[in-house]
Design a protein around this motif. Structure first.
Motif, mmCIF file in Angstrom:
data_model
loop_
_atom_site.group_PDB
_atom_site.id
_atom_site.type_symbol
_atom_site.label_atom_id
_atom_site.label_comp_id
_atom_site.label_asym_id
_atom_site.label_seq_id
_atom_site.Cartn_x
_atom_site.Cartn_y
_atom_site.Cartn_z
ATOM 1 N N UNK A 63 -19.152 62.030 49.123
ATOM 2 C CA UNK A 63 -18.085 61.290 48.847
ATOM 3 C C UNK A 63 -17.228 62.637 48.110
ATOM 4 N N UNK A 64 -16.279 62.798 47.748
ATOM 5 C CA UNK A 64 -15.269 63.570 47.258
ATOM 6 C C UNK A 64 -13.961 63.214 47.236
ATOM 7 N N UNK A 65 -13.856 63.841 45.673
ATOM 8 C CA UNK A 65 -12.592 63.543 44.503
ATOM 9 C C UNK A 65 -11.571 64.326 44.167
ATOM 10 N N UNK A 66 -10.272 63.766 43.396
ATOM 11 C CA UNK A 66 -9.927 64.542 42.861
ATOM 12 C C UNK A 66 -8.910 63.988 41.560
ATOM 13 N N UNK A 67 -9.988 63.859 40.350
ATOM 14 C CA UNK A 67 -9.045 63.412 39.349
ATOM 15 C C UNK A 67 -7.798 63.940 38.515
ATOM 16 N N UNK A 68 -7.055 63.604 38.675
ATOM 17 C CA UNK A 68 -5.764 64.275 38.114
ATOM 18 C C UNK A 68 -5.439 64.672 36.593
ATOM 19 N N UNK A 69 -4.514 65.768 36.068
ATOM 20 C CA UNK A 69 -4.455 65.340 34.359
ATOM 21 C C UNK A 69 -4.036 64.483 34.175
ATOM 22 N N UNK A 70 -4.203 62.917 33.354
ATOM 23 C CA UNK A 70 -3.446 61.765 32.832
ATOM 24 C C UNK A 70 -4.096 60.911 33.747
ATOM 25 N N UNK A 71 -4.743 61.128 34.323
ATOM 26 C CA UNK A 71 -5.492 60.088 35.381
ATOM 27 C C UNK A 71 -5.940 58.457 33.870
ATOM 28 N N UNK A 72 -5.476 57.350 34.421
ATOM 29 C CA UNK A 72 -6.216 56.511 33.179
ATOM 30 C C UNK A 72 -7.544 55.329 34.291
ATOM 31 N N UNK A 73 -7.960 54.919 33.593
ATOM 32 C CA UNK A 73 -9.116 53.719 34.043
ATOM 33 C C UNK A 73 -8.279 52.903 35.015
ATOM 34 N N UNK A 74 -6.785 52.867 34.970
ATOM 35 C CA UNK A 74 -6.308 52.035 36.012
ATOM 36 C C UNK A 74 -5.535 52.549 37.196
ATOM 37 N N UNK A 75 -5.942 54.086 37.018
ATOM 38 C CA UNK A 75 -5.905 54.569 38.240
ATOM 39 C C UNK A 75 -6.310 54.252 39.504
ATOM 40 N N UNK A 76 -4.846 53.863 40.685
ATOM 41 C CA UNK A 76 -5.164 52.999 41.952
ATOM 42 C C UNK A 76 -5.605 54.869 42.405
ATOM 43 N N UNK A 77 -7.441 54.259 43.203
ATOM 44 C CA UNK A 77 -7.795 54.921 44.660
ATOM 45 C C UNK A 77 -7.319 55.149 45.606
ATOM 46 N N UNK A 78 -7.203 56.340 46.006
ATOM 47 C CA UNK A 78 -6.668 56.393 48.162
ATOM 48 C C UNK A 78 -7.448 57.252 48.723
ATOM 49 N N UNK A 79 -8.299 55.675 49.625
ATOM 50 C CA UNK A 79 -9.643 56.499 49.980
ATOM 51 C C UNK A 79 -9.314 56.659 51.530
ATOM 52 N N UNK A 80 -9.658 58.047 52.442
ATOM 53 C CA UNK A 80 -9.475 58.448 53.608
ATOM 54 C C UNK A 80 -11.079 58.124 54.407
ATOM 55 N N UNK A 81 -11.722 57.030 55.099
ATOM 56 C CA UNK A 81 -12.693 57.269 55.244
ATOM 57 C C UNK A 81 -13.104 57.473 56.712
ATOM 58 N N UNK A 82 -13.851 58.301 57.091
ATOM 59 C CA UNK A 82 -14.773 58.245 58.251
ATOM 60 C C UNK A 82 -16.266 58.615 58.508
ATOM 61 N N UNK A 83 -16.581 59.116 59.486
ATOM 62 C CA UNK A 83 -17.824 58.827 59.740
ATOM 63 C C UNK A 83 -18.795 59.710 60.090
ATOM 64 N N UNK A 84 -20.342 60.104 59.476
ATOM 65 C CA UNK A 84 -20.583 61.917 60.146
ATOM 66 C C UNK A 84 -21.662 61.645 61.425
#
Length: 428
Positions: A63-84
């Protein structure tokens, strides 16, 4: 064919070649994203609270992610899911077998492979070796095995209906001699540069050893093993690496690559396990959030579950819906099922078409013929575990679960383009 889709397909060929097992795929995802500036974290360590680009590997999942500057605890996530993982054969205990002067490998069927497609192909053994000190080492034998088919002279009815016994007829050959004089695990250990006596456990599967190929009129076709679902994994990696460069949105892009989808996902590294939930919770904690704020974040989040679907087959049109007939080269597919074997609903369809519009990509619908049972994906599992809005998509292919599957070059590129629009929050 324009250069960009061909370049993407050539890069996918490299990715598939580097990913003969789910463990190799997770390692290759991590390597590529680290090259793009992501930092690998260990689940046993405290994670940084500062914004940044991070990833974590759990067995054959990543799992990899990017937390941008200014992100808050209520920031939504956008998950692109697949399988290996992909359908294949997995080494049994005491795998060095044989008879009548042939060395064979004792294997167990993993998932639902199209058995006859594995005949008469050079195969690799690849996966994870666990040593006596707990160290995990990736191993890849290269072309080593083959499942030889019986000659037509010895089975005159083979063209009328080939039936393979799942135990007797699926044990590949890998050499000549007596089993007591050989050691298949030693072959694998040598490929990994370790002492075979140190092996205490292993997770090893087969993979087609042939490299991917771009072919057909105007180079429209792409054939390779494990496109289900490495095509989606690769699209997600390419898209996240691009989206993460200077990203400053108000949400958190996440790539979730799970293992064990082909056998139900009910493992610690599968979509039915806690991996994604664990990571999202730790991201929320690092942002100072409590449970209520994490629930608020999930309520405004999205998951795109990407897996392959069926293109209409010119030789078997009766197996497809008579009206909805997606075709290779005509764009990624939106997967729909009335019984929610796919998680797409009206809101998800609308969102998907918006991301496709933003990327300048056309999309097709996929729905099963009412007389043909519908498979499922990580989509409904993710929606059930997290309550997150989920849409099921993918690319159309032929020969699904074959040792070598067929996709459209342009579809592979277009899926990555839509994934990038999804990650960046670009709406059409």
């Amino acid at each position: 064919m324009p250069h960009a889709p061909v370049f993407h397909a050539e890069d996918l060929a490299d990715f598939v070649d580097a990913s003969p097992s789910s463990f190799h795929a997770a390692a290759e995802v991590a390597r590529r994203l680290q090259d793009a500036g992501f930092t690998a974290l260990d689940e046993t360590d405290a994670w940084p609270e500062a914004p940044g680009k991070h990833l974590v590997v759990r067995d054959g999942a990543v799992i990899a992610w990017v937390v941008p500057q200014g992100a808050t605890a209520t920031a939504p996530v956008r998950v692109f899911g697949a399988h290996s993982d992909s359908p294949s054969f997995k080494l049994k205990p005491q795998p060095t077998t044989g008879r009548l002067g042939w060395l064979q490998a004792g294997v167990e069927i993993y998932g639902g492979p199209l058995l006859n497609s594995w005949l008469d192909r050079e195969l690799r053994l690849a996966g994870r070796l666990v040593l006596d000190d707990g160290t995990e080492v990736l191993a890849d034998s290269g072309a080593l095995l083959r499942l030889p088919q019986l000659a037509i002279h010895l089975d005159r009815s083979a063209n009328d209906g080939l039936t393979l016994d799942k135990q007797i007829h699926t044990q590949p050959v890998w050499g000549l001699g007596a089993p007591e004089s050989a050691d298949l695990l030693a072959e694998l250990a040598a490929s990994a540069g370790v002492d075979a006596a140190r092996i205490r456990g292993y997770d090893i599967t087969t993979a087609d050893a042939a490299r991917a190929s771009i072919f057909g009129r105007d180079h429209v076709f792409f054939a390779a093993g494990r496109l289900d679902d490495l095509a989606s994994v690769h699209a997600g990696v390419v898209a996240l690496a691009k989206a993460a460069d200077g990203f400053d949105g108000d949400h958190i892009p996440v790539l979730a690559v799970f293992d064990h989808e082909e056998i139900g996902s009910a493992t610690r590294s599968g979509a039915a396990g806690p991996f994604l939930e664990d990571v999202l919770e730790r991201i929320g904690i690092a942002l100072g959030g409590d449970r209520g704020e994490r629930m608020r974040a999930l309520a405004s989040s999205w998951c795109v579950s990407s897996d392959v679907g069926h293109s209409v087959h010119p030789n078997f049109p009766e197996k497809h819906d008579p009206v909805v007939q997606p075709l290779l080269g005509s764009g990624p597919i939106l997967k729909i099922n009335a019984n929610q074997r796919y998680a797409t609903d009206g809101a998800g369809a609308a969102a998907w078409h918006g991301w496709c519009s933003a990327a300048g990509v056309r999309s097709q619908a996929f729905v099963s013929n009412n007389t043909v049972p519908c498979g499922s994906t990580i989509g409904p599992i993710t929606a059930t575990r997290l309550g997150i809005r989920t849409v099921d998509v993918g690319i159309p292919i032929l020969s699904m679960h074959s040792a070598r599957e067929l996709a459209g070059v342009s579809d592979l590129f277009d899926l990555a383009r839509v994934a990038e629009a999804f990650f960046t929050g670009t709406e059409g």
